[in-house]
Design an enzyme around this catalytic site. Structure first.
Site, PDB file in Angstrom:
ATOM      1  N   ASP A  10     -90.440 -40.959  -9.483  1.00  0.00           N
ATOM      2  CA  ASP A  10     -89.763 -41.857  -8.540  1.00  0.00           C
ATOM      3  C   ASP A  10     -90.758 -42.968  -8.191  1.00  0.00           C
ATOM      4  O   ASP A  10     -91.942 -42.895  -8.534  1.00  0.00           O
ATOM      5  CB  ASP A  10     -89.368 -41.069  -7.273  1.00  0.00           C
ATOM      6  CG  ASP A  10     -88.692 -41.945  -6.214  1.00  0.00           C
ATOM      7  OD1 ASP A  10     -87.882 -42.823  -6.582  1.00  0.00           O
ATOM      8  OD2 ASP A  10     -88.985 -41.777  -5.014  1.00  0.00           O
ATOM      9  N   SER A  11     -90.268 -43.964  -7.449  1.00  0.00           N
ATOM     10  CA  SER A  11     -91.163 -45.009  -6.969  1.00  0.00           C
ATOM     11  C   SER A  11     -92.165 -44.462  -5.946  1.00  0.00           C
ATOM     12  O   SER A  11     -93.175 -45.101  -5.663  1.00  0.00           O
ATOM     13  CB  SER A  11     -90.345 -46.101  -6.285  1.00  0.00           C
ATOM     14  OG  SER A  11     -89.641 -45.536  -5.189  1.00  0.00           O
ATOM     15  N   CYS A  73     -84.669 -41.195  -9.108  1.00  0.00           N
ATOM     16  CA  CYS A  73     -84.642 -42.492  -8.433  1.00  0.00           C
ATOM     17  C   CYS A  73     -83.402 -43.245  -8.913  1.00  0.00           C
ATOM     18  O   CYS A  73     -83.249 -43.491 -10.116  1.00  0.00           O
ATOM     19  CB  CYS A  73     -85.911 -43.253  -8.813  1.00  0.00           C
ATOM     20  SG  CYS A  73     -85.971 -44.932  -8.155  1.00  0.00           S
ATOM     21  N   GLU A 152     -91.953 -42.955   3.207  1.00  0.00           N
ATOM     22  CA  GLU A 152     -93.278 -42.883   2.576  1.00  0.00           C
ATOM     23  C   GLU A 152     -94.360 -42.535   3.614  1.00  0.00           C
ATOM     24  O   GLU A 152     -95.307 -41.832   3.330  1.00  0.00           O
ATOM     25  CB  GLU A 152     -93.645 -44.219   1.909  1.00  0.00           C
ATOM     26  CG  GLU A 152     -92.862 -44.524   0.645  1.00  0.00           C
ATOM     27  CD  GLU A 152     -93.211 -43.617  -0.526  1.00  0.00           C
ATOM     28  OE1 GLU A 152     -94.406 -43.418  -0.780  1.00  0.00           O
ATOM     29  OE2 GLU A 152     -92.281 -43.110  -1.170  1.00  0.00           O
ATOM     30  N   CYS A 184     -80.053 -43.215  -2.362  1.00  0.00           N
ATOM     31  CA  CYS A 184     -81.477 -43.399  -2.669  1.00  0.00           C
ATOM     32  C   CYS A 184     -82.134 -42.056  -2.384  1.00  0.00           C
ATOM     33  O   CYS A 184     -81.833 -41.422  -1.372  1.00  0.00           O
ATOM     34  CB  CYS A 184     -82.061 -44.489  -1.774  1.00  0.00           C
ATOM     35  SG  CYS A 184     -83.864 -44.562  -1.785  1.00  0.00           S
ATOM     36  N   HIS A 186     -84.925 -41.223  -1.343  1.00  0.00           N
ATOM     37  CA  HIS A 186     -85.713 -41.108  -0.112  1.00  0.00           C
ATOM     38  C   HIS A 186     -84.846 -40.664   1.083  1.00  0.00           C
ATOM     39  O   HIS A 186     -85.352 -40.090   2.046  1.00  0.00           O
ATOM     40  CB  HIS A 186     -86.363 -42.453   0.246  1.00  0.00           C
ATOM     41  CG  HIS A 186     -87.581 -42.788  -0.561  1.00  0.00           C
ATOM     42  ND1 HIS A 186     -87.521 -43.174  -1.877  1.00  0.00           N
ATOM     43  CD2 HIS A 186     -88.903 -42.815  -0.223  1.00  0.00           C
ATOM     44  CE1 HIS A 186     -88.747 -43.422  -2.331  1.00  0.00           C
ATOM     45  NE2 HIS A 186     -89.601 -43.210  -1.338  1.00  0.00           N
TER      46      HIS A 186
HETATM   47  N1  DGL Z   1     -86.051 -43.538  -4.271  1.00  0.00           N
HETATM   48  C1  DGL Z   1     -85.547 -44.628  -4.982  1.00  0.00           C
HETATM   49  C2  DGL Z   1     -84.063 -44.586  -5.207  1.00  0.00           C
HETATM   50  O1  DGL Z   1     -83.496 -43.525  -5.329  1.00  0.00           O
HETATM   51  C3  DGL Z   1     -86.114 -45.998  -4.815  1.00  0.00           C
HETATM   52  C4  DGL Z   1     -86.586 -46.440  -3.493  1.00  0.00           C
HETATM   53  C5  DGL Z   1     -87.417 -47.701  -3.587  1.00  0.00           C
HETATM   54  O2  DGL Z   1     -88.510 -47.604  -4.101  1.00  0.00           O
HETATM   55  O3  DGL Z   1     -86.925 -48.764  -3.175  1.00  0.00           O
HETATM   56  O4  DGL Z   1     -83.415 -45.598  -5.328  1.00  0.00           O
END
Ligand code: DGL
Length: 263
Positions: A10-11, A73, A152, A184, A186
């Site tokens: 993931d990011s 992600c 984060e 997302c 996160h």
């Molecule tokens: N967790 C990621 C997603 O599912 C990306 C969040 C990000 O880095 O902007 O889209």
């Protein structure tokens, strides 16, 4: 059967919400996790940049012996999954997208809200998803700039996170939204806070469990399931590895070493 690990990335730390679903469903699988924290958030970056990062990370994970990849992600999937599948046609690759189909089936008010990154909401993949599954419902999309950064930092329920979320969710509720998609990876970490801000009757839908099921069926089809015992998860971060290590117990109830990733 294969004891080789599954590579997840993931990011940043968001993909850990998917990793925990994989651990629950496939406890015998050894997992590798890469957080591209040096480049988080992906949500505001160009698709070209995200494709380049995804290629580098995929190469790294394959170099570590991964037998399959999970793009944990939504933003990276929208930008890069097609490219990765073209590069590695034999490799099982699981991507993810906002849960529009189940949400459209579940809504009673006919109004569905999607919380996701700008990158996901602007993608052709998301437009195609709406065309395919949401023609009978009203879908209201809501980008959430700043929310990824809060997760984060491990700020899952502080006053700033609460205010940000309230500002996005209240207008959706006012429009009659009864189903909210967490588009997302996160965002499942702020689900308890979100639950406080929306009525009990509003459904919160995310995709982590479906990704774990899909991974299971791909590994089964190719006879790649591991028989266990799983090795401890190995973590890497392209950003501040110590900061990620500090936040891990909050997100996964797990203490582990996070190694720096230089790709
Ligand atoms: N967790 C990621 C997603 O599912 C990306 C969040 C990000 O880095 O902007 O889209």
């Amino acid at each position: 059967m294969s004891q080789a690990p599954v590579g997840v990335f993931d990011s940043g730390v968001g993909g850990l919400s998917v990793l925990r679903e994989i651990q629950a469903r496939l406890p015998d699988e050894s997992l590798l996790y890469v957080a591209d924290s040096g480049h988080v958030p992906y949500g505001e970056k160009s698709p070209e940049f995200i494709r380049e990062r995804s290629q580098k990370i995929a190469e790294f994970l394959l170099g570590q012996g991964a037998k399959a990849l999970v793009l944990a992600c939504n933003t990276a999937t929208a930008a890069a999954v097609a490219d990765l599948r073209e590069r590695y046609p034999e490799l099982p690759i699981v991507g993810m997208e906002p849960a529009v189909k189940p949400a459209a089936a579940a809504t009673r008010s006919g109004v569905v809200g999607v919380l996701a990154t700008t990158g996901t909401l602007k993608s052709a993949k998301f437009a195609a998803l709406l065309d395919r599954f949401a023609s009978d419902v009203r879908v209201i999309t809501q980008p959430c700039p700043g929310l990824v950064e809060q997760v984060e930092a491990g700020e899952l329920d502080g006053p700033h996170t609460r205010e940000l979320l309230r500002g996005w969710v209240e207008p959706l509720l006012a429009e009659g939204c009864d189903t909210l998609i967490l588009g997302c990876t996160h965002y499942p970490f702020i689900k308890p806070l979100l639950r406080e801000l929306v009525p009990e009757s509003v459904r919160l839908v995310d995709t982590g469990a479906a990704v774990a099921r899909h991974l299971q069926s791909l590994l089964e089809q190719r006879r790649l399931l591991a028989s266990g015992p799983a090795a401890p998860v190995r973590f890497w971060s392209s950003g501040d590895a110590a900061a990620m290590q500090a936040v891990l117990p909050k997100l996964l109830s797990e203490l582990a070493q996070v190694r720096p990733l230089c790709v």
